[in-house]
Design a protein around this motif. Structure first.
Motif, PDB file in Angstrom:
ATOM      1  N   THR A 224      31.701 -30.483 -20.061  1.00 43.05           N
ATOM      2  CA  THR A 224      33.149 -30.343 -20.011  1.00 43.05           C
ATOM      3  C   THR A 224      33.508 -29.049 -19.289  1.00 43.05           C
ATOM      4  O   THR A 224      32.698 -28.482 -18.566  1.00 43.05           O
ATOM      5  CB  THR A 224      33.728 -30.359 -21.431  1.00 43.05           C
ATOM      6  N   ALA A 225      34.740 -28.562 -19.499  1.00 42.32           N
ATOM      7  CA  ALA A 225      35.214 -27.360 -18.815  1.00 42.32           C
ATOM      8  C   ALA A 225      34.293 -26.180 -19.069  1.00 42.32           C
ATOM      9  O   ALA A 225      33.712 -26.024 -20.143  1.00 42.32           O
ATOM     10  CB  ALA A 225      36.632 -27.032 -19.289  1.00 42.32           C
ATOM     11  N   LEU A 226      34.145 -25.324 -18.025  1.00 46.89           N
ATOM     12  CA  LEU A 226      33.313 -24.117 -18.061  1.00 46.89           C
ATOM     13  C   LEU A 226      31.832 -24.437 -18.260  1.00 46.89           C
ATOM     14  O   LEU A 226      31.049 -23.566 -18.592  1.00 46.89           O
ATOM     15  CB  LEU A 226      33.785 -23.160 -19.161  1.00 46.89           C
ATOM     16  N   GLY A 300      29.741 -25.462 -12.807  1.00 50.32           N
ATOM     17  CA  GLY A 300      30.499 -24.552 -13.646  1.00 50.32           C
ATOM     18  C   GLY A 300      31.375 -23.572 -12.914  1.00 50.32           C
ATOM     19  O   GLY A 300      32.126 -22.824 -13.550  1.00 50.32           O
ATOM     20  N   VAL A 301      31.326 -23.560 -11.557  1.00 50.73           N
ATOM     21  CA  VAL A 301      32.088 -22.583 -10.778  1.00 50.73           C
ATOM     22  C   VAL A 301      33.118 -23.318  -9.921  1.00 50.73           C
ATOM     23  O   VAL A 301      32.766 -24.248  -9.188  1.00 50.73           O
ATOM     24  CB  VAL A 301      31.155 -21.745  -9.886  1.00 50.73           C
ATOM     25  N   PRO A 302      34.421 -22.919  -9.971  1.00 50.89           N
ATOM     26  CA  PRO A 302      35.438 -23.570  -9.147  1.00 50.89           C
ATOM     27  C   PRO A 302      35.125 -23.453  -7.659  1.00 50.89           C
ATOM     28  O   PRO A 302      34.622 -22.434  -7.189  1.00 50.89           O
ATOM     29  CB  PRO A 302      36.723 -22.819  -9.506  1.00 50.89           C
ATOM     30  N   SER A 583      27.455 -20.848  -3.913  1.00 54.21           N
ATOM     31  CA  SER A 583      26.358 -20.424  -4.783  1.00 54.21           C
ATOM     32  C   SER A 583      26.878 -20.104  -6.174  1.00 54.21           C
ATOM     33  O   SER A 583      28.054 -19.766  -6.369  1.00 54.21           O
ATOM     34  CB  SER A 583      25.643 -19.197  -4.199  1.00 54.21           C
ATOM     35  N   SER A 584      25.983 -20.203  -7.135  1.00 58.32           N
ATOM     36  CA  SER A 584      26.284 -19.794  -8.510  1.00 58.32           C
ATOM     37  C   SER A 584      25.000 -19.303  -9.162  1.00 58.32           C
ATOM     38  O   SER A 584      23.930 -19.906  -8.999  1.00 58.32           O
ATOM     39  CB  SER A 584      26.873 -20.955  -9.312  1.00 58.32           C
ATOM     40  N   THR A 585      25.117 -18.203  -9.888  1.00 61.17           N
ATOM     41  CA  THR A 585      24.002 -17.614 -10.619  1.00 61.17           C
ATOM     42  C   THR A 585      24.440 -17.406 -12.060  1.00 61.17           C
ATOM     43  O   THR A 585      25.519 -16.867 -12.313  1.00 61.17           O
ATOM     44  CB  THR A 585      23.572 -16.277 -10.007  1.00 61.17           C
TER      45      THR A 585
END
Length: 713
Positions: A224-226, A300-302, A583-585
């Motif tokens: 879900t969100a986040l 998880g990242v917009p 990218s997301s970390t």
């Protein structure tokens, strides 16, 4: 010899000291006398009780245990005699002990005797000629085998049992096992995280078994969100998850268009502007013409989903949106969140809904595997026009009489009835005065889209990884136009300690879209010209679209806005190149199974290079000009901290709580130049313009937010 009894276990063991033998014998005699006396006291009540048993494919030892529990009668047998038994199915109601035993031991190689409330189970004494027949009916062998996963790697600790009995074992470090079983019995194989299997034994004595991973997570857990994971039954709003492989069946260059028809209440419409065009997605019942797209969130990242370029009344092209850059082969799932409760944690950005994208990653405890995926789709032009094909080129019921009249009447179909007689055209040549019904389909082309993706992934008990490289070659139905996109994706996760996990997802896109179509009701739109052509005029006569000597547009009608379509495809420049990195970390610490703290950093940056040219010699604007030569950058940084816990308040009430903070920084930067009147025809550089104007734009936005969510289940 080893005897097992419910009341007592008697073993013949060697004694260490001769002096103990006499004492032992005295104790055994006293115990035997005590047991015999006790048995006499209960014999009347135990032997006279009735038995009720209803079992299916149960082990004989289990059934005898039920009789003992209901009557109190003790059983004794040699363990070796049970090796020849097979599972039984019985339905006994209010039967005596003797009747129950006769039913249970029917077709078994055993018999029984009852003495003083003690039942002794022994092997049947059969004639020598019957021994072979018994062995034929019930034949026991040692089954050897190996259990592996789909990659051929051995699985350690797999439970192997004989169905309907208490016999069982487990595989060793090499995945091998050995168990004694009757021929024709069923072996059960079970292992945590893998699908359960049952296999019937054969006289061969060997068995190699492959287990597959259980695929039940998507049915039970929803992201879900986040990026918060919840059980589906605990979510108080509508959630729909679409798997990535479903979107490969009808491949679209913009993956958002693939959601059409797969999610209730979701409407998708694409822009007919060629490969990589924008999509318009409406969620939560939004019907306004100005409603924007939902917020797209990757891992998880917009994600930035800005639409580049729009078509106005007097010219323009669609240059795609953010979601059009994503490669469908890298998507594991797309989850659509509906309702204000679903999107509240993202604030105003999620006013039109949220679509969560989870990319593919490797599997734990699996060796590295390489996959190759090739996909071919074809676009064909569709002609929905419904013109009249009775009257041909001309005006007032009269066909064009000369070349000048043909030039004036190129867009008119109010002449005489077409009869096949010679008719002059705009180029001064004679052609049959007949209907031409394929102008649209013969000008546009059948356009293939070829996607090739290679990926490698695997993992250990501590970490997983997946890397993919993809190339999309997508021709447009518009000649001399198309999209080429190269995508590289890396996903990895590693447990530094059992509680500390670090993950990284990176997606790099390099694409070039050549000669984007003009889609407004104006000059340079090929369809604008084709739909206005006289019903007796063939578009093939317009080729090559320009004068070979001067390079100027070849006129075919009196309307300068209806540009020769061959001049557009051969002379115009409308290119857009994009390089993008998403990218997301995330660093996550799991204090307990129910409490965690996570820090996440997401960065999305795209660089666009655009060149749009009106060539010299076009009838509407003969000097031509530079419509746009620019470089633009859009970047967005998202940093968030998230704390979550799950706590059982009372037996049937659980609290799921999450709280966090987010920092967002968005920045856009534009530098470009425009100009008019080319000095040297065909040289499309700013220095070749008589007049120039420079473009510059900059904007920045920062947002700090706090949020929390609490669910009582």
């Amino acid at each position: 010899m080893k005897f097992t009894a419910v009341v007592a276990v008697i073993r013949n063991n060697k004694t260490r000291h001769a002096s103990c033998l006499t004492k032992t014998m005295r104790i055994m005699k006293l115990a035997a006398i005590f047991i015999f006396a006790a048995a006499l006291q209960v014999s009347a009540s135990g032997y006279g009780q009735l038995v009720t048993i209803n079992v299916k494919n149960a082990a004989l030892e289990q059934v005898l245990g039920q009789i003992r529990q209901q009557t109190g009668i003790a059983f004794i047998w040699d363990e070796s005699v049970l090796e020849r038994t097979h599972p039984i199915t019985v339905d006994i109601r209010n039967a005596s002990v003797e009747e129950a035993l006769n039913t249970c031991l029917k077709d078994q190689p055993l018999t029984f005797s009852i003495r003083d409330n003690l039942v002794e189970i022994t092997q049947k004494i059969v004639p020598a000629t019957a021994v072979q027949s018994i062995d034929t009916v019930i034949k026991y062998i040692n089954i050897h085998g190996k259990v592996t996963d789909k990659n051929g790697e051995p699985l350690t600790g797999v439970t192997v049992s004989v169905k309907g009995t208490a016999r069982g074992t487990a595989t060793d470090q090499r995945g091998t096992f050995s168990i004694r079983s009757a021929v024709g019995s069923v072996l059960k194989f079970s292992f945590v995280g893998y699908e359960f299997r049952e296999i019937k034994t054969t006289p061969g004595g060997t068995m190699d078994v492959q287990l597959t991973l259980a695929d039940r997570k998507l049915e039970e857990i929803v992201v879900t969100a986040l990026g918060i994971k919840k059980e589906n039954r605990k979510i108080g709003y509508s959630v729909t998850t679409v798997k990535g492989d479903e979107m490969d069946k009808a491949r679209e260059s913009n993956v958002a268009v693939s959601l059409e028809g797969r999610v209730a209440g979701l409407n998708v419409s694409g822009v007919n502007a060629g490969p990589g065009s924008s999509s318009r997605v409406l969620l939560r019942g939004a019907t306004s013409q100005t409603a924007g797209s939902p917020l797209y969130v990757i891992n998880g990242v917009p994600m930035d989903n800005t639409q580049r370029g729009t078509a106005q009344d007097f010219g323009g092209s669609d240059y795609g949106d953010g979601i059009s850059n994503i490669n469908p082969d890298d998507i594991e799932t797309m989850t659509v969140l509906k309702g204000s409760a679903a999107s509240a944690l993202y604030g105003a950005r999620a006013a039109n809904g949220v679509i969560l994208i989870t990319t593919k990653t490797g599997s734990k405890n699996s060796r590295t595997t390489v996959e190759y995926n090739s996909n071919l789709s074809v676009d064909k032009p569709l002609d929905n026009t419904d013109f009249q094909y009775v009257y041909g080129m001309g005006r007032g019921g009269v066909r064009s009489a000369d070349q000048a009249a043909a030039l004036l009447g190129g867009t008119r179909s109010w002449g005489e009835k077409m009869d096949g007689s010679p008719q002059i055209a705009f180029n001064g040549k004679m052609y049959p005065y007949l209907p031409v019904k394929d102008n649209v389909t013969s000008f546009y082309r059948t356009a293939p889209a070829f996607t090739n993706t290679v990926s490698a992934g695997g993992g250990t008990d501590k970490g997983v990884f997946r890397f993919s490289a993809s190339n999309l070659g997508y021709q447009s139905v518009l000649p001399n136009s198309g999209l080429n996109r190269k995508t590289f994706d890396l996903s990895t996760s590693y447990h530094i300690t059992p509680k500390l996990n670090v993950s990284f997802n990176g997606n790099y896109i390099d694409e070039m879209n050549k000669n984007r179509a003009n889609i407004s009701d104006f000059s340079k739109n090929t369809m604008y010209a084709l739909q206005m052509m006289s019903t007796s005029l063939s578009q093939k006569l317009l080729a090559p679209g320009f004068d070979p000597v001067t390079g100027d547009e070849l006129a075919w009608n009196s309307n300068p806005y209806a540009t020769n379509p061959y001049f557009i495809t051969g002379k115009e420049v409308n290119n857009v190149g994009r390089k993008r990195f998403i990218s997301s970390t995330a660093v996550r610490y799991q204090f307990t199974d129910l409490i965690f703290l996570q820090v996440r950093l997401g960065y999305d940056i795209s660089n666009d290079n655009q060149k749009s040219v009106t060539p010299s010699g076009i009838l509407l604007n003969p000097p031509g000009g530079l419509d746009n030569l620019s470089k633009s950058t859009i970047s967005e940084l998202n940093t968030d901290v998230l704390f979550g816990l799950s706590h059982r308040i009372v037996k049937d009430i659980t609290l799921d709580f999450s709280a966090g903070a987010n920092y967002r920084k968005r920045q856009t930067d534009l530098n470009g130049v425009t100009g008019s009147q080319w000095i040297i025809p065909g040289l499309f550089t700013p220095s070749n313009l008589k007049t120039t104007s420079y473009l510059y734009g900059f904007s920045a936005l920062e947002t700090q937010s706090l949020y929390y969510t609490a669910d009582f289940n």
